[in-house]
Write an enzyme that holds these catalytic residues in place. Structure first.
Site, PDB file in Angstrom:
ATOM      1  N   GLU A  70      27.218  31.561  43.439  1.00 11.48           N
ATOM      2  CA  GLU A  70      27.226  31.510  44.899  1.00 11.48           C
ATOM      3  C   GLU A  70      25.860  31.943  45.435  1.00 11.48           C
ATOM      4  OE1 GLU A  70      30.433  33.794  46.611  1.00 11.48           O
ATOM      5  OE2 GLU A  70      29.964  33.118  48.645  1.00 11.48           O
TER       6      GLU A  70
ATOM      7  N   ASN B 145      37.171  26.968  50.687  1.00 14.03           N
ATOM      8  CA  ASN B 145      37.316  28.166  49.852  1.00 14.03           C
ATOM      9  C   ASN B 145      38.088  29.205  50.642  1.00 14.03           C
ATOM     10  OD1 ASN B 145      36.438  30.219  47.713  1.00 14.03           O
ATOM     11  ND2 ASN B 145      35.633  31.143  49.582  1.00 14.03           N
ATOM     12  N   GLU B 146      39.077  29.790  50.026  1.00 11.74           N
ATOM     13  CA  GLU B 146      39.835  30.876  50.666  1.00 11.74           C
ATOM     14  C   GLU B 146      40.073  30.577  52.153  1.00 11.74           C
ATOM     15  OE1 GLU B 146      38.261  34.783  49.626  1.00 11.74           O
ATOM     16  OE2 GLU B 146      38.686  34.432  47.509  1.00 11.74           O
TER      17      GLU B 146
ATOM     18  N   TYR C 149      40.946  38.984  41.430  1.00  8.00           N
ATOM     19  CA  TYR C 149      39.936  39.924  40.955  1.00  8.00           C
ATOM     20  C   TYR C 149      40.611  41.184  40.420  1.00  8.00           C
ATOM     21  CZ  TYR C 149      36.156  37.170  42.942  1.00  8.00           C
ATOM     22  OH  TYR C 149      35.249  36.165  43.205  1.00  8.00           O
TER      23      TYR C 149
ATOM     24  N   GLU D 175      38.015  31.706  40.799  1.00  3.12           N
ATOM     25  CA  GLU D 175      37.336  32.999  40.949  1.00  3.12           C
ATOM     26  C   GLU D 175      38.175  34.039  40.225  1.00  3.12           C
ATOM     27  OE1 GLU D 175      35.882  34.284  44.794  1.00  3.12           O
ATOM     28  OE2 GLU D 175      35.411  32.213  45.355  1.00  3.12           O
TER      29      GLU D 175
ATOM     30  N   GLN E  21      30.466  36.346  38.787  1.00  2.00           N
ATOM     31  CA  GLN E  21      29.621  35.182  38.959  1.00  2.00           C
ATOM     32  C   GLN E  21      28.524  35.224  37.899  1.00  2.00           C
ATOM     33  OE1 GLN E  21      28.247  34.502  42.942  1.00  2.00           O
ATOM     34  NE2 GLN E  21      30.267  34.853  43.865  1.00  2.00           N
TER      35      GLN E  21
HETATM   36  O1  AHR Z   1      32.909  36.157  44.652  1.00  4.57           O
HETATM   37  C1  AHR Z   1      32.717  36.870  45.822  1.00  4.57           C
HETATM   38  C2  AHR Z   1      33.617  36.421  46.956  1.00  4.57           C
HETATM   39  O2  AHR Z   1      34.945  36.721  46.656  1.00  4.57           O
HETATM   40  C3  AHR Z   1      33.634  34.947  47.245  1.00  4.57           C
HETATM   41  O3  AHR Z   1      32.602  34.547  48.064  1.00  4.57           O
HETATM   42  C4  AHR Z   1      34.961  34.776  47.936  1.00  4.57           C
HETATM   43  O4  AHR Z   1      35.495  33.485  47.744  1.00  4.57           O
HETATM   44  C5  AHR Z   1      35.812  35.856  47.338  1.00  4.57           C
HETATM   45  O5  AHR Z   1      36.498  36.561  48.306  1.00  4.57           O
END
Ligand code: AHR
Length: 491
Positions: A25, A172-173, A239, A295, A344
């Site tokens: 990103e 995205n999201e 995450y 992600e 990332q």
């Molecule tokens: O990876 C960091 C961020 O986490 C991304 O930009 C977003 O899609 C997610 O919330």
């Protein structure tokens, strides 16, 4: 003693290489001062892209790279990033640190990077602040051969032939930074975008709808019910945060208690995949639509003294375990998980590589991806795992986690994680269906739970050749050190 039964003679699902995908990103030092140093940099580069990074990532055989975001994608207007660099408009990266970007890294540079890495591009389009026309123009700009305003514009910018770009994410999201939409609304928005993102005679699109964050099962239900027939993939973001979102915990200074918490939270991906998949099964029993975990990874507090908006974190043997167990789980669910992208690639979150000016260090997570590369496009070997358990904070956790695959030459790759921070484990594997004449392997472990590689000591955590496996009376015995990832090749 933990036990594993491997049915090598009954291989099942194809493990898509795209499970081993990455995400880059415009965030912190991932693109600028990461991949992109610029043509005039003293750091050796090819057309502005760092040579040592390309070499390191090629060794991972990275199959695809997602770009330009993340949250950034829904603020990105692709036309700002084409044409002569000196004429490109600058933008402010409002999500990540409020820094100004000069747009010297745009569509052409990204495609150049993908060609150097020999990976497929995965473009995430702007739904939040863009338009259907803007995204459909981007598809045409990149993929149309016939003369039309967008392909003519591409040619005027020096690229005659269209590129092949299969993977397109429709936002995205969109439940958060990508527009704060309700799923009932986004399902229709998605249908509209999907209609106008056109295939070309030589370029068939794989359209990926925004899916759930973590455990939002309602989102998956509505998207599958309302739009499954127009999508090829549905995303999932998850995450691993050891602490809370406000105080996530340090990447390098943590207790054994926090080690267990982190591992337990990482293991949760199994439940998330199973539950989202079971909803998808109702609408798509053939499993045509992929669950795209685009992600995932650990999210710790930033390194002290660094810009909080840049998400720069260190990476220890604990992160390597998270990578190893997650990839094993993806392999086990390869019938539904068709792609995944760790967040990332460079200098951001659970990175493969950290850079500091001309210096570069490979993280423990990098080595896991290298040890697991043999699973790409192999066939999953069904496993029965009976793992010893360890109790933490009222939760039982399996001490080992595994997956196995067999490639076209009949070679078997077994990857095992011992999640225990201080106890070795013995694993007894019954291997059915092949004779084994040769075992070779690697182990990734470290003297302490917080061990990591630094610019001063870049080789504290690196894989070593593994001599803890033996084959006796049709049983493979593996003695795994504490906190270790082992990859074994059986031939
Ligand atoms: O990876 C960091 C961020 O986490 C991304 O930009 C977003 O899609 C997610 O919330």
């Amino acid at each position: 003693m933990s036990r594993v039964v491997m049915n090598v003679d009954a291989p099942t699902t194809h493990i898509s290489r795209h499970i081993y995908g990455h995400f880059a990103e415009h965030l912190g030092r991932c693109i600028y001062d990461g991949f992109w140093v610029g043509k005039d940099s003293s750091i050796p580069n090819t057309r502005g892209i760092r040579n040592d990074l390309v070499a390191a990532l090629r060794a991972l055989k990275i199959p695809n790279l997602r770009w330009p975001g993340g949250c950034f994608a829904d603020d990105y207007h692709w036309k700002d990033g084409i044409g002569p660099p000196e004429q490109r408009a600058s933008i402010v990266n409002t999500h990540w640190g409020g820094v100004t970007e000069n747009n010297s890294f745009g569509t052409h540079e990204f495609m150049d990077l993908c060609e150097m890495l020999e990976c497929e591009p995965y473009i995430c389009g702007n739904v939040g602040s863009g338009t259907v026309r803007e995204m459909s123009d981007w598809v045409q700009y990149m993929t149309a051969a016939a003369s039309c305003p967008m392909s003519d514009l591409r040619r005027s910018n020096g690229r005659e032939e269209p590129w092949k770009v299969r993977y397109w994410g429709v936002g995205n999201e969109t439940w958060g930074c990508g527009g704060n939409m309700r799923v009932e609304y986004y399902a229709d928005v998605y249908r509209r975008y999907a209609t106008y993102l056109r295939n070309q005679p030589d370029n068939r699109l794989y359209r990926i709808a925004v899916g759930a964050g973590t455990a939002d099962y309602h989102w998956t239900e509505v998207m599958m019910r309302e739009a499954a027939e127009l999508m090829d993939g549905l995303s999932l973001h998850y995450y691993t945060v050891t602490g809370t979102w406000e105080d996530k915990g340090s990447a390098t200074e943590f207790t054994e208690d926090e080690w267990f918490t982190c591992i337990r939270k990482a293991l949760r991906i199994e439940e998330l995949i199973s539950r989202h998949s079971s909803i998808m099964d109702v609408y798509d029993p053939e499993k045509r639509v992929g669950l795209i975990v685009d992600e995932w990874g650990t999210w710790h507090n930033v390194e002290p003294g660094t810009n909080p908006g840049f998400l720069y974190q260190q990476n220890t043997i604990r992160d390597a375990l998270v990578a190893g167990l997650t990839l094993n789980i993806f392999n086990e669910h390869a019938d539904r998980v068709h792609m995944a992208n760790i967040a990332q690639t460079i200098n951001v979150l659970q990175a493969m590589v950290l850079t500091n000016d001309e210096r570069l260090v490979l993280t423990p997570s990098y080595y896991v991806f290298r040890m697991y590369a043999g699973h790409q496009d192999a066939k999953r070997v069904p496993l029965v795992v009976e793992a010893d358990e360890v109790e933490h904070d009222g939760y039982q956790m399996p001490t080992i986690n595994a997956s196995a695959s067999v490639n076209n030459s009949g070679d078997v790759l077994v990857t095992l994680c011992n999640i225990h921070p201080h106890e070795p484990v013995n694993v007894d594997c019954e291997v059915r269906g092949i004779g084994i004449s040769q075992i070779s392997g690697q182990v990734l472990t470290a003297p302490t739970i917080d061990a990591h590689n630094t610019f001063e000591e870049p080789e504290r955590v690196i894989p070593k050749s593994f001599d803890g496996a033996s084959f006796e009376n049709a049983a493979l015995r593996v003695r795994m050190p504490a906190r270790s990832v082992v990859a074994l090749w059986l031939r």
